[in-house]
Design a protein around this motif. Structure first.
Motif, PDB file in Angstrom:
ATOM      1  N   ASP A   1       0.815  -1.208   0.011  1.00 49.51           N
ATOM      2  CA  ASP A   1      -0.112   0.120  -0.075  1.00 49.51           C
ATOM      3  C   ASP A   1       0.904   1.228  -0.123  1.00 49.51           C
ATOM      4  N   HIS A   2       0.113   2.262  -0.464  1.00 49.12           N
ATOM      5  CA  HIS A   2       1.050   3.807  -0.323  1.00 49.12           C
ATOM      6  C   HIS A   2       1.288   4.193   0.860  1.00 49.12           C
ATOM      7  N   HIS A   3       2.234   4.330   1.276  1.00 47.22           N
ATOM      8  CA  HIS A   3       2.788   4.679   2.689  1.00 47.22           C
ATOM      9  C   HIS A   3       2.817   6.370   2.601  1.00 47.22           C
ATOM     10  N   LEU A   4       2.070   7.106   3.786  1.00 47.73           N
ATOM     11  CA  LEU A   4       1.899   8.560   3.725  1.00 47.73           C
ATOM     12  C   LEU A   4       3.174   8.835   4.621  1.00 47.73           C
ATOM     13  N   GLY A   5       3.724   9.998   4.597  1.00 47.07           N
ATOM     14  CA  GLY A   5       4.708  10.308   5.383  1.00 47.07           C
ATOM     15  C   GLY A   5       4.413  11.028   6.866  1.00 47.07           C
TER      16      GLY A   5
END
Length: 209
Positions: free
Chosen positions: A151-155
Motif C-alpha cells: 500500500d501507499h505509505h504516507l509520511g
C-alpha cells in the motif's frame, strides 16, 4: 496527554530543489501546509534549517535547527524546546492534508498500546511512492522499489517521546540498502499502521507538479 504537530522542512530537497519554497496559490508550499495544519486544533511547529523557510512562518511557530539526516532526527534534536508526550510528524509537502487525514491516527493512539510509533497509509499501490507491507495492523517493511505490491505509505507518524529520545542510537540494518527513516525505527520498535483518507498530492518530484 499532550500532543504537538511538527512539520520538518529542509531547504535542500534531494529530489526537487528548494521544494518547500515552490509557490502554490501564490504562497510557498510550506506556508500552505502550515496554515492548513494550524486549523486542526493542536500546537504546530515548523522545524527547519533555513531562514528562507522560517520567514514564511510566524516566529512563535518556527524553530531553527542544525542539519539533520531526516525529519525524525530533526524532531529528536529539539526535544529540549518542545516538551510534549506525543509528536505527530506531518510532511511539509502534503499540500492537501485535512484534519480527517490525521484523525484516525489520533484516535488509534488514544488506546493503550505497545507501539511507540504509528504511521499512515492509503490503500492502493503507488509505483512512484514508498510502499508499505503490513499485516494485522503492523508494519513489516517499507521500500521505494517498484515491487508490484504493498500500500501507499504516507509520511505521517505519531511518536511518543521515548522513541524520539532514543532515535540517535538507531542504526540501519546491515542488509538494508535503503536508508529510510521508517526502516531505521522498525529495527528497534514495532510500528502500528492505520489507513487514513488522503485524496491529494504529495510533492516529491517535477512530475508531481
Amino acid at each position: 496527554m499532550s500532543t504537538v504537530i511538527t512539520i520538518p522542512a529542509r531547504l535542500n530537497s534531494s529530489r526537487l530543489k528548494e521544494k518547500m519554497l515552490l509557490k502554490f496559490n501564490g504562497k510557498p508550499l510550506i506556508q500552505n501546509v502550515f496554515e492548513s495544519v494550524s486549523k486542526f486544533g493542536y500546537d504546530v511547529f515548523v522545524l527547519t534549517d533555513s531562514n528562507k523557510i522560517a520567514k514564511y512562518i510566524p516566529n512563535d511557530n518556527v524553530i531553527l535547527t542544525g542539519e539533520a539526516e531526516n525529519g525524525t532526527a530533526r524532531i529528536a534534536s529539539v526535544l529540549d524546546k518542545l516538551d510534549y508526550d506525543n509528536y505527530l510528524n506531518i510532511q511539509g509537502d502534503m499540500l492537501d492534508i485535512t484534519k480527517d487525514t490525521i484523525t484516525p491516527i489520533i484516535d488509534h493512539y488514544a488506546f493503550p498500546s505497545l507501539y511507540g510509533v504509528i504511521t499512515a497509509y492509503k490503500k492502493g499501490y503507488n509505483p512512484n511512492g514508498v510502499k508499505l507491507i503490513h499485516s494485522n495492523g503492523q508494519a513489516s517493511w517499507f521500500t521505494r522499489h517498484n515491487i508490484g505490491y504493498g500500500d501507499h505509505h504516507l509520511g505521517i507518524y505519531m511518536y511518543n517521546k521515548v522513541v524520539l529520545q532514543q532515535y540517535h542510537k538507531f542504526k540501519s540494518a546491515d542488509n538494508n540498502s535503503e536508508d529510510l527513516e521508517q526502516l531505521r525505527i522498525l529495527n528497534y520498535f514495532p510500528m502500528s499502521v492505520v489507513e487514513v483518507p488522503y485524496n491529494g498530492q504529495e510533492i516529491n518530484s517535477k512530475d508531481d507538479l
